[in-house]
Design a protein around this motif. Sequence first.
Motif, PDB file in Angstrom:
ATOM      1  N   GLU A 179       0.833  -1.208   0.000  1.00 28.47           N
ATOM      2  CA  GLU A 179       0.000   0.000   0.000  1.00 28.47           C
ATOM      3  C   GLU A 179       0.866   1.255   0.000  1.00 28.47           C
ATOM      4  O   GLU A 179       0.561   2.242  -0.686  1.00 28.47           O
ATOM      5  N   GLY A 180       1.948   1.195   0.781  1.00 28.98           N
ATOM      6  CA  GLY A 180       2.863   2.335   0.813  1.00 28.98           C
ATOM      7  C   GLY A 180       3.472   2.600  -0.543  1.00 28.98           C
ATOM      8  O   GLY A 180       3.636   3.758  -0.956  1.00 28.98           O
ATOM      9  N   LYS A 181       3.810   1.538  -1.253  1.00 24.87           N
ATOM     10  CA  LYS A 181       4.361   1.692  -2.606  1.00 24.87           C
ATOM     11  C   LYS A 181       3.325   2.328  -3.520  1.00 24.87           C
ATOM     12  O   LYS A 181       3.643   3.191  -4.359  1.00 24.87           O
ATOM     13  N   GLY A 182       2.071   1.933  -3.342  1.00 19.83           N
ATOM     14  CA  GLY A 182       0.996   2.539  -4.129  1.00 19.83           C
ATOM     15  C   GLY A 182       0.859   4.020  -3.856  1.00 19.83           C
ATOM     16  O   GLY A 182       0.649   4.833  -4.772  1.00 19.83           O
ATOM     17  N   LEU A 183       0.994   4.402  -2.594  1.00 16.29           N
ATOM     18  CA  LEU A 183       0.927   5.810  -2.230  1.00 16.29           C
ATOM     19  C   LEU A 183       2.045   6.602  -2.915  1.00 16.29           C
ATOM     20  O   LEU A 183       1.823   7.702  -3.434  1.00 16.29           O
ATOM     21  N   LEU A 184       3.247   6.038  -2.960  1.00 14.25           N
ATOM     22  CA  LEU A 184       4.373   6.725  -3.599  1.00 14.25           C
ATOM     23  C   LEU A 184       4.146   6.884  -5.100  1.00 14.25           C
ATOM     24  O   LEU A 184       4.455   7.939  -5.678  1.00 14.25           O
ATOM     25  N   PHE A 185       3.629   5.855  -5.742  1.00 13.87           N
ATOM     26  CA  PHE A 185       3.305   5.959  -7.168  1.00 13.87           C
ATOM     27  C   PHE A 185       2.349   7.138  -7.419  1.00 13.87           C
ATOM     28  O   PHE A 185       2.513   7.891  -8.375  1.00 13.87           O
ATOM     29  N   LYS A 186       1.374   7.263  -6.544  1.00 13.27           N
ATOM     30  CA  LYS A 186       0.344   8.287  -6.750  1.00 13.27           C
ATOM     31  C   LYS A 186       0.872   9.684  -6.479  1.00 13.27           C
ATOM     32  O   LYS A 186       0.672  10.598  -7.290  1.00 13.27           O
ATOM     33  N   ILE A 187       1.548   9.876  -5.348  1.00 10.42           N
ATOM     34  CA  ILE A 187       1.931  11.243  -4.988  1.00 10.42           C
ATOM     35  C   ILE A 187       3.097  11.749  -5.826  1.00 10.42           C
ATOM     36  O   ILE A 187       3.214  12.957  -6.056  1.00 10.42           O
ATOM     37  N   PHE A 188       3.944  10.857  -6.318  1.00  6.12           N
ATOM     38  CA  PHE A 188       5.098  11.314  -7.091  1.00  6.12           C
ATOM     39  C   PHE A 188       4.867  11.322  -8.597  1.00  6.12           C
ATOM     40  O   PHE A 188       5.543  12.070  -9.309  1.00  6.12           O
ATOM     41  N   ALA A 189       3.954  10.502  -9.098  1.00  4.23           N
ATOM     42  CA  ALA A 189       3.772  10.444 -10.557  1.00  4.23           C
ATOM     43  C   ALA A 189       2.318  10.342 -10.987  1.00  4.23           C
ATOM     44  O   ALA A 189       2.037  10.147 -12.168  1.00  4.23           O
ATOM     45  N   ASP A 190       1.379  10.480 -10.049  1.00  3.65           N
ATOM     46  CA  ASP A 190      -0.053  10.418 -10.370  1.00  3.65           C
ATOM     47  C   ASP A 190      -0.432   9.119 -11.087  1.00  3.65           C
ATOM     48  O   ASP A 190      -1.222   9.112 -12.015  1.00  3.65           O
ATOM     49  N   ILE A 191       0.155   8.023 -10.644  1.00  2.00           N
ATOM     50  CA  ILE A 191      -0.174   6.702 -11.193  1.00  2.00           C
ATOM     51  C   ILE A 191      -1.063   5.971 -10.200  1.00  2.00           C
ATOM     52  O   ILE A 191      -0.740   5.875  -9.011  1.00  2.00           O
ATOM     53  N   ASN A 192      -2.181   5.450 -10.664  1.00  2.00           N
ATOM     54  CA  ASN A 192      -3.077   4.680  -9.812  1.00  2.00           C
ATOM     55  C   ASN A 192      -2.519   3.268  -9.603  1.00  2.00           C
ATOM     56  O   ASN A 192      -1.860   2.714 -10.492  1.00  2.00           O
ATOM     57  N   VAL A 193      -2.817   2.699  -8.453  1.00  2.00           N
ATOM     58  CA  VAL A 193      -2.243   1.395  -8.093  1.00  2.00           C
ATOM     59  C   VAL A 193      -3.277   0.517  -7.414  1.00  2.00           C
ATOM     60  O   VAL A 193      -4.075   0.988  -6.597  1.00  2.00           O
ATOM     61  N   PHE A 194      -3.269  -0.760  -7.771  1.00  6.31           N
ATOM     62  CA  PHE A 194      -3.897  -1.795  -6.955  1.00  6.31           C
ATOM     63  C   PHE A 194      -2.752  -2.613  -6.372  1.00  6.31           C
ATOM     64  O   PHE A 194      -1.885  -3.098  -7.109  1.00  6.31           O
ATOM     65  N   ASP A 195      -2.716  -2.731  -5.035  1.00  3.79           N
ATOM     66  CA  ASP A 195      -1.710  -3.603  -4.436  1.00  3.79           C
ATOM     67  C   ASP A 195      -2.283  -5.011  -4.381  1.00  3.79           C
ATOM     68  O   ASP A 195      -3.442  -5.220  -4.002  1.00  3.79           O
ATOM     69  N   ILE A 196      -1.481  -5.992  -4.771  1.00  2.00           N
ATOM     70  CA  ILE A 196      -1.943  -7.380  -4.855  1.00  2.00           C
ATOM     71  C   ILE A 196      -0.941  -8.276  -4.146  1.00  2.00           C
ATOM     72  O   ILE A 196       0.222  -8.367  -4.549  1.00  2.00           O
ATOM     73  N   GLU A 197      -1.392  -8.904  -3.077  1.00  2.00           N
ATOM     74  CA  GLU A 197      -0.552  -9.810  -2.303  1.00  2.00           C
ATOM     75  C   GLU A 197      -0.966 -11.236  -2.632  1.00  2.00           C
ATOM     76  O   GLU A 197      -2.115 -11.633  -2.374  1.00  2.00           O
ATOM     77  N   ILE A 198      -0.047 -11.999  -3.192  1.00  3.52           N
ATOM     78  CA  ILE A 198      -0.353 -13.351  -3.668  1.00  3.52           C
ATOM     79  C   ILE A 198       0.256 -14.381  -2.712  1.00  3.52           C
ATOM     80  O   ILE A 198       1.474 -14.424  -2.527  1.00  3.52           O
ATOM     81  N   ASN A 199      -0.577 -15.210  -2.137  1.00  2.00           N
ATOM     82  CA  ASN A 199      -0.124 -16.216  -1.181  1.00  2.00           C
ATOM     83  C   ASN A 199       0.340 -17.464  -1.929  1.00  2.00           C
ATOM     84  O   ASN A 199      -0.294 -18.512  -1.909  1.00  2.00           O
ATOM     85  N   GLU A 200       1.492 -17.302  -2.607  1.00  2.00           N
ATOM     86  CA  GLU A 200       2.019 -18.414  -3.404  1.00  2.00           C
ATOM     87  C   GLU A 200       3.537 -18.286  -3.524  1.00  2.00           C
ATOM     88  O   GLU A 200       4.050 -17.287  -4.027  1.00  2.00           O
ATOM     89  N   LYS A 201       4.260 -19.316  -3.058  1.00  2.00           N
ATOM     90  CA  LYS A 201       5.721 -19.289  -3.114  1.00  2.00           C
ATOM     91  C   LYS A 201       6.281 -20.076  -4.283  1.00  2.00           C
ATOM     92  O   LYS A 201       7.451 -19.907  -4.633  1.00  2.00           O
ATOM     93  N   ASP A 202       5.470 -20.925  -4.875  1.00  2.00           N
ATOM     94  CA  ASP A 202       5.924 -21.680  -6.048  1.00  2.00           C
ATOM     95  C   ASP A 202       6.063 -20.709  -7.229  1.00  2.00           C
ATOM     96  O   ASP A 202       5.068 -20.096  -7.646  1.00  2.00           O
ATOM     97  N   PRO A 203       7.253 -20.538  -7.778  1.00  2.00           N
ATOM     98  CA  PRO A 203       7.462 -19.536  -8.826  1.00  2.00           C
ATOM     99  C   PRO A 203       6.564 -19.712 -10.044  1.00  2.00           C
ATOM    100  O   PRO A 203       6.018 -18.733 -10.565  1.00  2.00           O
ATOM    101  N   ASP A 204       6.391 -20.944 -10.502  1.00  2.00           N
ATOM    102  CA  ASP A 204       5.583 -21.173 -11.696  1.00  2.00           C
ATOM    103  C   ASP A 204       4.112 -20.854 -11.448  1.00  2.00           C
ATOM    104  O   ASP A 204       3.438 -20.264 -12.305  1.00  2.00           O
ATOM    105  N   LYS A 205       3.604 -21.231 -10.277  1.00  2.00           N
ATOM    106  CA  LYS A 205       2.215 -20.904  -9.949  1.00  2.00           C
ATOM    107  C   LYS A 205       2.045 -19.398  -9.786  1.00  2.00           C
ATOM    108  O   LYS A 205       1.038 -18.820 -10.219  1.00  2.00           O
TER     109      LYS A 205
END
Length: 577
Positions: free
Chosen positions: A99-125
């Motif tokens: 979320e913090g990264k999303g805030l930085l995208f917005k305040i510094f470059a006016d880019i909208n962000v969806f933060d997505i946390e994926i509960n998956e450690k298998d690289p291929d999945k």
Amino acid sequence: MSTNNNRDQKNFNQAALDYHSVEPKGKIEVIPSKPHSSQRDLSLAYSPGVAIPCLEIERDPKLAYEYTGKGNLVAVISNGTAVLGLGDIGAEASKPVMEGKGLLFKIFADINVFDIEINEKDPDKFIEIVKGIAPTFGGINLEDIKAPEAFYIEHRLKEELDIPLMHDDQHGTAIISAAALLNALEIAGKKIDEVKMVVNGAGAAAVACTKLYLELGLKKENILMCDSKGVINHKRTNLTPEKLDFVANTEMETLAEALKGADVFIGLSKADVMTPEMLLSMAENPVVFGLANPNPEINYELAMETRKDTIMATGRSDYPNQVNNVLGFPYIFRGALDVQARGINEAMKLAAVRALADLAKEPVPEAVILAYNLKNLNFGREYFIPKPFDNRLITKVSIAVAKAAMESGIAGKPIENFEDYENDLLDRMGRDEKLIRMMQNRARSNPKRVTLGNAEEYNVLKAAQILYEEGIAQPILLGEKKYVQEQMKKFGIELNVPIVDPMDEDQEENRIKYRETLWKLRQRKGMNEYKAKRYVRQRDYFGPLMLHHGDTDALIVGFSKNYSSTLKPILKIIEKD
């Protein structure tokens, strides 16, 4: 002392929890961007009107950039396996960071962000999940994924997706540190193709940084990379493919051995691994980047006490030369999104490096100096990388990246007019300043002569520098010439503009002309020729007389005097309309 430190840390910890828990929860939100106050608005936004753009996009998928917010939407994606200095804390625990990264995208470059946390450690999945949701976004920022999986994940996704994608932990750090490195070496008087470098750390960031330095001219034979077991040399076994790229043919095994005679130390490891003795063993003007967070590989104060010629950068904001990824990723994505680039390639990264390095050499705006509560800021040992709140970053870096995307052939929608694009970028970051920029642009089309009184003052000199370098006006400095020149030298301000000293011999002709004018204007109000002769040697009268005779188009005075004393001599010469 330790009790105070513990108390301060406890207070900070509580403040952090309070900051994140206050309503509304989270650091980013979704807000409507179209009218929605009437039934007609809603029928256009959703059913039945929304079907029309849906069919157009079905016909031509690229029209998603025209009819949706895709072109200004980035996904910040993590599985939480390498979060900051916290390690593998899991997908859900990584959400505050994303979320913090999303805030930085917005305040510094006016880019909208969806933060997505994926509960998956298998690289291929993990890759398949990201590919499945990719159509939603104009770009993807991978974040806090541990090595070596991060290398594999990014490589696959870059090959299989046609939108800008970057693992910021790798390439963001590489780009910012590379810009800092170029400038630090310039200050040290060294060439990148000749220096000996030691890189401590062999994770995702270290590998990406070193590869980018190679692109800038660093010689592979001049690199020694170390991990937790020491120098990665020909005697080591069971190395990852990434480490195999940096195997050195040397008998050296320890960091201390590697640093003897080295020109550059790049730390991407952990705190306090470099000792004063190691620093003392390095070559003259050693470049030291202690980028471990929150504490560098050697404490900044300790490094400076150990060697005065150290040229140092860290990842911390409380020391000079912070290597902060926020200098890069918002503007790299901004430029990439605006040309609908099909990726982020080496040419775009190198363009960002050069833009950042060049920007640090330009005069620093007063607003930046004030934001950091500094007296002055000039290119040198304590300032060789731009500050995060420098509002020029969005134009300098984004434009450089967009041009590089176009020149390298991966731009889907090239920019036709970069002057218009620059104004669009500035509008994104401050629409309230649009009128000011319009006035500045009008001034640039026909710059006038502006005389600045009190030219010995730093703020006045800085204002003159801005007017001159931005082409807004043709400054004339009014003051004691010798002292003005001394102050310019002191503050590192170089200006090729006239300095008018009413006492100077070269102003004798003007003094005679102005004396006669002042006498004629005021002879019926107590002014005699002797007084006029004396007054024209004072800048309070000389400046208004310049304006009266058309020797300047405008006069700015009053920096160090109150309103009434400043205005009094002016009203004796310039009549009120």
